[in-house]
Design an enzyme around this catalytic site. Sequence first.
Site, PDB file in Angstrom:
ATOM      1  N   ASP A  70      15.314  23.575  43.662  1.00 56.50           N
ATOM      2  CA  ASP A  70      14.485  22.477  44.168  1.00 56.50           C
ATOM      3  C   ASP A  70      14.003  21.590  43.012  1.00 56.50           C
ATOM      4  O   ASP A  70      13.977  20.367  43.115  1.00 56.50           O
ATOM      5  CB  ASP A  70      13.302  22.999  45.002  1.00 56.50           C
ATOM      6  N   TYR A  88      29.107  30.814  50.546  1.00 56.92           N
ATOM      7  CA  TYR A  88      30.223  30.399  51.400  1.00 56.92           C
ATOM      8  C   TYR A  88      31.323  31.464  51.448  1.00 56.92           C
ATOM      9  O   TYR A  88      32.487  31.163  51.712  1.00 56.92           O
ATOM     10  CB  TYR A  88      30.830  29.072  50.913  1.00 56.92           C
TER      11      TYR A  88
END
Length: 349
Positions: free
Chosen positions: A219, A136
């Site tokens: 994940d 970000y």
Amino acid sequence: MTDYRIALIPGDGIGGEVMDAAWPVLQTLADRHGFGLDGEWLPWSCEYYLKHNEMMPADGVEQLRRFDGIYLGAVGLPATVPDHVSLRGLLLAIRQGLDLSVNERPHRLLAGVTGPLRTAEPFDILCVRENTEGEYSGAGGRVHHGGDREVAVETSIFTRVGVERVLRYGFEQARRRRCKLASVTKSNAQRHSMVFWDEITREVAKDYPDVEVTAYHVDAIAARMITHPQSLDVVVASNLFGDILTDIGAAIQGGLGFAASANINPRGTGPGMFEPVHGSAPDIMGRGLANPLATLWAGALMLRHLGETAAADALLAAIEQVTAAGQGTPDMGGELSTQALAEAVRAAL
Ligand code: NAI
Ligand code: MG
């Protein structure tokens, strides 16, 4: 008596409703525990943007430096201002401007709250998310607009300083808890930034031999938060990974109505910002349906950060007393309004 100066930024949508409900509870706590909370309401929001063409004044971040803490509702009203404008113009500007490099989010099921998981085993996870760089960072651009050669580039930026400080903060928290730390990457696929993160994890870990470290791929840990949440203690992740994992954290703790967040400058050179994780919820705004508990929990994080540990503990205990008694807003299956639920917490203090 210590008097803390708190900047109050209700923002948009239900942000104002949850702040109006939560702030008086904090005031009551302050009276009980012998300190002062001197709040100053700041109207920075999408409405402010429509009038001034900016989400906050140009010197907004400088104004905030004068405070001991920032208590924020939620920002964004996509029907009036695009989300990337409102988010960048206020929340991200404050997080980056005040160098709030750590975002801390506790995830556990409060007494009496039914989460979506079938396991009855209690879990207590503290997510520590890097808050100023990584995916970000805002570095990138677009060229050849509209043509079929159009290109969009968004570059993740990981610095040694940034990665090390968030990991160090995580290790410090692990030490105060169950001495377990999960470091989250995707270093099998992202061989530059994430391998770098893994290396720094191993370096910093040498200073914390008492903390058990496990490296997870994002994940795998996403699945683990659902299948074995009780196996996790402190979870440290990059900005994007932490953003996603903390939504799982919010979900397993009963929903966004509970999830609280602290944005902290670990160097302590400025105020922290404390807020619920949820957004402005335009779908329920203005109807008294918003759950104020996430905002109250964020208030407890703020009080703890200010050093008012007894008041923070008392607030959490009162919140949990109310949930244990089955009282709640409609998202909790209850019938109370935003104000009424906050009032019940105040009564339980
Ligand atoms: P949201 O968090 O506002 O709402 C998602 C869903 O959860 C909605 O169905 C909403 O009704 C429900 N919900 C959220 N908070 C609740 C509460 N306290 N009590 C009961 N139900 C609650 O996310 P959404 O709809 O994606 O975003 C709406 C706006 O908020 C957008 O402009 C977005 O950019 C902004 N946003 C701002 C954040 C912030 O200020 N930190 C964080 C997330 C979104
Ligand atoms: Mg998120």
